[in-house]
Design an enzyme around this catalytic site. Sequence first.
Site, short mmCIF file in Angstrom:
data_model
loop_
_atom_site.label_atom_id
_atom_site.label_comp_id
_atom_site.label_asym_id
_atom_site.label_seq_id
_atom_site.Cartn_x
_atom_site.Cartn_y
_atom_site.Cartn_z
N CYS A 78 0.83 -1.21 0.00
CA CYS A 78 0.00 0.00 0.00
C CYS A 78 0.88 1.27 0.00
CB CYS A 78 -0.98 -0.06 1.15
SG CYS A 78 -2.39 1.00 0.89
N HIS A 170 -3.22 -5.05 1.86
CA HIS A 170 -2.53 -5.44 3.10
C HIS A 170 -2.85 -6.90 3.40
CE1 HIS A 170 -1.83 -1.28 4.73
NE2 HIS A 170 -2.87 -1.00 3.99
N GLU A 172 -1.27 -8.62 5.56
CA GLU A 172 -0.98 -8.80 6.99
C GLU A 172 -2.18 -8.47 7.87
OE1 GLU A 172 -0.09 -6.37 5.16
OE2 GLU A 172 -0.35 -4.51 6.27
N1 GLN Z 1 -3.56 6.33 1.04
C1 GLN Z 1 -2.31 6.09 1.68
C2 GLN Z 1 -1.19 6.88 1.03
O1 GLN Z 1 -1.37 7.57 0.09
C3 GLN Z 1 -1.95 4.63 1.69
C4 GLN Z 1 -2.92 3.87 2.54
C5 GLN Z 1 -2.37 2.60 3.12
O2 GLN Z 1 -1.16 2.38 3.19
N2 GLN Z 1 -3.27 1.77 3.62
O3 GLN Z 1 -0.10 6.80 1.50
#
Ligand code: GLN
Length: 191
Positions: A78, A170, A172
């Site tokens: 992410c 994610h 995890e």
């Molecule tokens: N929206 C977040 C970002 O731009 C990422 C979200 C996440 O890691 N769950 O960093």
Amino acid sequence: MRVGVFALQGDVREHLQLLTSLGVESIEVRNAEQLATVDGLIIPGGESTTISKLIDIFGLRDDLLEYISSGNPVYGTCAGMIMLASEVLDAASGQQSLKVMDISVRRNAFGSQLDSFEASIEFAGRTVDAAFIRAPIVERVGEQVQVLSKLLSGAIVAVRQGSLLATSFHPELTGDSAVHEYFLGMISKSH
Ligand code: GLN
């Protein structure tokens, strides 16, 4: 084998717990000395603008780039995926990714209706329970990049380029170990 979880910000503990459940030694990485002791590194989800700024405040950008260019495996989830990308669409001002994977990612790509959701997706021949939280989508992949997962909509959510692995989601948070097992396989082959 020892795996580091980059621990300036984000969901560090969940990765450490998953690695421990797989019987793998893992440590939090906050400085260059710790980074030098790990065979692979996970950059967790969190907030990529914050992670980007903290990397520079702690003076770790060059250390990370050297770690990656030496061929050490790195897995970004992410916000961690955003940190690896060569191009960030809808970036916040001042946000600087590491620009090591030839992908363009759009931040917060699912919009407010789908802010967070869980989905079962295919990943390298396995089905993974994946949590998406204000997740990015990969909108462009370079020639060297392998697509490992797509949603039914066609959105690319898992990619690999050599020693680098990135997922929009994610694993995890749902406790699904398939992607971590795949990453551990990459580490075993690289050392
Ligand atoms: N929206 C977040 C970002 O731009 C990422 C979200 C996440 O890691 N769950 O960093």
